[in-house]
Design a protein around this motif. Structure first.
Motif: not given
Length: 555
Positions: A106, A108-109, A112, A160-161, A163-165, A395, A398
């Motif tokens: 994604t 967002g990922a 990251v 970033a983490v 936001s995604v998590a 995430v 990963r």
């Protein structure tokens, strides 16, 4: 036990690489890669907090401790461009590339992933450049970049983490969070550094002061983390503060710390590159466990690796290109413009009643060939490895992020690290006049310490303490006219025994204290280059140690 074996093996490989004049980081990584495929070898797993909180702080602190604040400020523009601007650009550019080429990743990922692979590690690049004779201005830019970029990358990684998590940081705005993290981290570093310096004043024990120095980076990092600020900037700030003011304390502590931190650097750097190499097989296994195709992910990882390599020169030349010069000659238009701006700035300073900056503080623009070398020093290291290990399971993607991050770290080291010496030689960016400039600065520094020693010695001759043979004082005065070390020669003279010996020891220490104070003042005013002054300060410490050993009571 496994951790101990890895450390011992990494040290052994480092020794072998040095004997063969090879790059230790490169050799250790290759050996680690091969060792990871040995049947039955267990996985070495470290929590990301161990890598970031135990390995990173001492490495950053040691670099800051021995790095000139003046050199950092003189190169602040390029350092911020590379240490902050390039990290931000790399994060979002790799985010776009990752979302495009990595199946199922994604947006967002992918950001990251970009934050994980954004910060270069200058350890190998600086070591290679110093060995091959790169100009100090280039080494200063690379070292300064490495002290700043980790903080920028880890802040982006946290945002970033979160936001995604679906987590929340205590400041929602990424810009405000970055500003708070930076300023609070600097404040934490100043606080820890100031407390450590106050404690040093009362310890007066080289062993205890050295132990205190080992504690400082961890204390700075943990305090900043408690404040949800940048532990990296806290450690760097504390290192700058303690390093600049260490001259106020005993020579024994400085001599001990120099050896201790050198050993710590070798140990931790060897371990980091060994750890990086040993992860390859297990990263592949993780992909299989997640149901991902290793060939597909590594194919996408190669494209990400190429993007990482390309982004650095593109950003560098887009941002710093206008300030580069073609050749390092006085008549080069770029240097002429820089010198004109420097002269105008000095004229304004004089008009306001301020002291003008000395000539060797004038801007030193990078040449085009030097910029090419800087653009090729994008090897990744400890922060990329630690951040990849710290990607939470919440995430998405990963395993893919970790696999590509390790591929980028190892790939940049094998590609850029292996070819950097050839590039430096091919472009001919070694400075043939660097040695001459260093000698001139050395002579200036020696003149400074000679003047300081002369002032003290003449006062001593004019009013000597009782118990010293007048003929000896006269002979020492004549010798002083020829050599600045005569205070030390006098202290070692066999005619100085008992009270006379103690008086000469006191004189020697007073001379050396005056020399240190004069060198520090010369650095501050710009009369002497920081590196030349530090070199002479080291010699004064060694000389005082020899004198102290001569008069130390024997059991």
């Amino acid at each position: 036990m496994q951790l101990l074996l890895v450390i011992v093996g990494a040290i052994a490989v480092t020794a072998f690489a040095r004997q063969k004049a090879a790059q230790p980081a490169l050799v250790i990584t290759v050996v680690g890669l091969a060792a990871s495929f040995i049947p039955g070898i267990p996985r070495l797993e470290l929590d990301t907090d161990v890598v970031l909180g135990v390995v990173l702080p001492p490495l950053l602190y040691s670099a800051a401790l021995n790095f000139s604040v003046i050199a950092f400020l003189r190169k602040l523009g390029p350092i911020l461009v590379l240490g902050v601007g390039l990290v931000v650009a790399t994060t979002f550019a790799i985010g776009a590339v990752g979302a495009w080429v990595v199946p199922g990743l994604t947006g967002g990922a992918a950001i990251v992933l970009g934050a994980v692979v954004a910060p270069p590690d200058a350890v190998s690049a600086v070591a290679i450049g110093r060995e091959l004779g790169l100009r100090r201005r280039v080494l200063s830019v690379l070292t300064g970049e490495s002290l700043v970029n980790d903080a920028a990358a880890l802040t982006l990684f946290s945002v970033a983490v979160a936001s995604v998590a679906g987590d929340h940081t205590f400041i929602d705005s990424p810009i405000l969070l970055f500003l708070y993290s930076s300023f609070a981290g600097i404040a934490a570093g100043l606080a820890i550094g100031a407390v450590a310096l106050m404690i040093r004043r009362v310890l007066n024990d080289a062993a205890l002061e050295t132990v205190l120095g080992l504690v400082i980076p961890f204390a700075a990092y943990m305090l900043a983390e408690e404040l949800e600020a940048s532990g990296v900037l806290a450690v760097v700030t504390a290192g700058f503060l303690v390093g600049q003011l260490s001259v106020r304390f005993g020579y024994e502590t400085r001599l001990q710390e120099r050896q201790v931190w050198g050993a710590v650097d070798v140990l931790l750097e060897a371990f980091v590159f060994a750890y990086m190499g040993l992860q390859l097989r297990f990263v592949i296994d993780d992909l299989g466990d997640a149901g991902a195709s290793a060939s597909t992910v590594f194919g996408a990882g190669v494209l990400v690796l190429l993007a990482v390599i390309v982004i650095r020169p593109v950003v560098l030349f887009l941002t710093l290109g206008a300030g580069l010069v073609v050749e390092d000659r006085p008549d080069d238009p770029g240097i002429v413009r820089a010198q004109r701006r420097f002269a105008e700035m000095n004229a304004r300073a004089v008009a306001r009643g301020h002291r003008p900056r000395p000539a060797h503080h004038a801007p030193e623009p990078l040449t085009l060939r030097e910029a090419v070398v800087v653009s090729w020093t994008g090897m990744r290291g400890v922060v990329t490895v630690a951040a990849a290990a710290g990607v939470p399971a919440t995430v998405p993607g990963r395993p893919e992020i970790q696999a590509i991050a390790y591929l980028v770290a190892v790939g940049t080291l094998l590609i850029q690290g292996a070819t950097l010496p050839w590039l430096i030689r091919k472009l001919g960016v070694q400075d043939p006049t660097e040695a001459q400039r260093a000698r001139e600065q050395r002579r200036t520094a020696e003149l400074v310490v000679r003047r300081a020693a002369g002032d003290v010695f003449r006062k001593f001759v004019a009013d000597p303490p009782p118990g010293i043979d007048p003929k000896f004082i006269e002979a020492a005065s004549q010798r002083f006219e020829r050599r600045r070390e005569d205070a030390a020669d006098a202290a070692n003279d066999p005619r100085t025994q008992g009270a006379a010996g103690r008086a000469m020891t006191d004189l020697t220490r007073e001379v050396m204290a005056a020399q240190r104070a004069a060198l520090v003042a010369a650095i501050r005013t710009g009369e002497v280059d920081d590196e030349a002054a530090r070199e002479l300060l080291d010699e004064v410490d060694l000389q005082e140690a020899a004198i102290a050993s001569r008069f130390r009571p024997r059991l």
